[in-house]
Design an enzyme around this catalytic site. Structure first.
Site, short mmCIF file in Angstrom:
data_model
loop_
_atom_site.label_atom_id
_atom_site.label_comp_id
_atom_site.label_asym_id
_atom_site.label_seq_id
_atom_site.Cartn_x
_atom_site.Cartn_y
_atom_site.Cartn_z
N GLY A 170 0.94 -1.17 -0.04
CA GLY A 170 0.02 -0.11 0.03
C GLY A 170 0.97 1.36 0.04
N ARG B 264 0.94 -5.22 -4.92
CA ARG B 264 1.05 -6.27 -4.26
C ARG B 264 1.28 -7.52 -5.29
NH1 ARG B 264 -2.83 -3.85 -0.81
NH2 ARG B 264 -1.83 -2.89 0.93
N CYS B 265 2.71 -8.20 -5.14
CA CYS B 265 2.96 -9.11 -6.24
C CYS B 265 2.75 -10.55 -5.95
CB CYS B 265 4.29 -8.68 -6.89
SG CYS B 265 5.20 -9.89 -7.90
N ASP C 252 4.87 -4.46 5.86
CA ASP C 252 5.08 -6.06 6.34
C ASP C 252 5.33 -6.93 5.13
OD1 ASP C 252 4.81 -7.62 8.52
OD2 ASP C 252 2.98 -8.27 7.91
N THR D 224 4.27 2.52 5.68
CA THR D 224 3.08 2.06 5.45
C THR D 224 2.28 3.07 6.75
OG1 THR D 224 1.39 0.69 6.46
CG2 THR D 224 3.69 0.29 7.22
N ASP E 61 -0.29 2.28 8.34
CA ASP E 61 -0.65 1.39 9.69
C ASP E 61 0.20 1.38 10.98
OD1 ASP E 61 -2.55 0.83 7.76
OD2 ASP E 61 -1.44 -1.19 7.36
N ASP F 162 2.57 -0.50 11.83
CA ASP F 162 2.46 -1.88 12.44
C ASP F 162 3.70 -2.51 12.21
OD1 ASP F 162 2.20 -2.13 9.69
OD2 ASP F 162 0.81 -3.68 9.77
N ARG G 99 -25.84 14.43 16.46
CA ARG G 99 -25.87 12.79 16.08
C ARG G 99 -24.68 12.18 16.49
NH1 ARG G 99 -27.34 14.01 9.75
NH2 ARG G 99 -29.52 13.49 9.72
N ARG H 168 -5.27 -1.76 8.87
CA ARG H 168 -5.33 -3.31 8.68
C ARG H 168 -5.53 -3.92 10.06
NH1 ARG H 168 -3.74 -6.06 4.41
NH2 ARG H 168 -2.71 -4.34 3.57
N GLU I 57 -15.27 9.67 21.81
CA GLU I 57 -16.07 9.35 23.04
C GLU I 57 -15.51 8.03 23.42
OE1 GLU I 57 -17.34 11.78 20.96
OE2 GLU I 57 -17.67 13.11 22.72
N ARG J 203 -25.00 7.70 12.54
CA ARG J 203 -24.59 7.72 11.36
C ARG J 203 -23.34 6.87 11.26
NH1 ARG J 203 -28.99 9.52 10.51
NH2 ARG J 203 -29.83 10.86 9.32
#
Ligand code: F6P
Length: 325
Positions: free
Chosen positions: A14, A75-76, A106, A129, A131, A133, A166, A175, A191, A249
């Protein structure tokens, strides 16, 4: 010093804002050290498709501020097979590439680790990335930008949430990890936050739905990490059914989180890591990731970066309880 004349660079997995800044840093550091640079297009796929481009200092001008990646990414599947990796290696030899810099997350590092175990080619990984991670680095390239993008989007949603009184469920990327969700939640005064790492927090959400909100709050934001066991869409359907008192929503932020101009922080770490990666290849390092810890460059074996778990701070989550009263 390792005697090398030519290196290859690719971006894979990504895309992440700051990948371009890292490519720029790799190319210019290589040129500074009299190395030739081959840009491999579309990640490992470019090695199978023989899709490469020669890069010089001027080829990477005006890209530090751009999102996406000028080398494109993929992504291969082919690179997951021994035959694919053999084909890639033969092409690398044919091109005269003597060291490889791979920029990604990763999956990219898993491919690099297997490749460097099978073939004698020095590889250095740069973590990129949204992410965040990857173990062994405080931050991955793109995470800070994505976080700010999410914060900006949630602030906007809060405006309309408050105008209509709302409750919004907002799903964010990451991920299997909750890094974006946790920090975005704190930064936007959410919240409640649902994370894959601390599933027990769905009880807190129930608590919140049952009590706090009804009593005094005008509107609410609940951040749900996409990797959470309970999905944002399912919570949404459940709340409609069980809590008709809420005007609820659902908003799934999606791929806009991966785009945009990299933040100053991401541009700086991309530059630091790009320089460090090429210098690592020149000083005999191999099969390592360059990372950032306490603002300094560090080296971590690629295999650790993918195997070890990067932990999310429970303390940070704890402060959400305090600050969302
Ligand atoms: O790894 C980056 C990431 O954006 C994740 O947060 C997300 O789960 C995934 O990629 C989405 O992948 P794709 O772009 O292939 O849909």
């Amino acid at each position: 010093m390792r005697e090398i004349k030519k290196i290859g660079v690719l971006t894979s997995g990504g895309d992440a804002p700051g990948m371009n800044a890292a490519v720029r840093a790799v190319v210019r550091t290589a040129v500074y050290n009299n190395l030739e640079v081959v840009g491999i297009n579309e990640g490992y796929q470019g090695l199978l498709d023989r899709n490469v481009v020669e890069l010089g200092s001027r080829s990477v001008g005006q890209i530090i501020q751009r999102g996406g990646t000028m080398l494109r990414s993929a992504r291969c599947e082919g690179f997951r097979t021994p035959e694919g990796r053999k084909q890639a290696y033969d092409y690398i030899k044919e091109l005269g590439i003597e060291g490889l810099v791979v920029i990604g997350g990763d999956g990219t590092f898993t491919g690099a680790t297997v490749f460097s175990e099978e073939y004698d080619i020095p590889v250095i990984g740069i973590p990129a990335t949204i992410d965040n991670d990857i173990y062994g680095t405080d931050a991955t390239i793109g995470y800070d930008t994505a976080l700010n993008t999410v914060v900006d989007a949630v602030d906007k949603i809060r405006d309309t949430a408050s105008a209509h009184n709302r409750l919004f469920l907002i799903e964010v990327m990451g991920r299997d990890a909750g890094f974006i969700a946790l920090r975005a939640g704190i930064a936007t005064g959410a919240e409640s936050i649902l994370l894959p790492e601390f599933e027990e927090y769905s009880d807190k959400l129930q608590e919140y739905l049952n009590n706090k909100h009804k009593k005094s709050k005008q509107n609410g934001i609940i951040i749900v990490a996409e990797g959470s066991k309970v999905k944002a869409y399912d919570i949404y359907k459940e709340v409609i059914k069980t809590h008709p008192e809420y005007d609820v929503r659902l908003s799934i932020l999606g791929h806009m989180q991966r785009g945009g101009s990299p933040s100053a922080y991401d541009r700086v770490i991309s530059s630091q890591l790009g320089v460090a990666a090429v210098e690592a290849l020149l000083t005999n390092r191999s099969n390592e990731m360059v990372g950032i810890c306490n603002r300094e460059v560090v080296f971590v074996p690629l295999s650790d970066a993918i195997k070890e778990e990067k932990s999310l701070s429970r303390n940070l989550l704890r402060i959400v309880d305090i600050l969302s009263i």
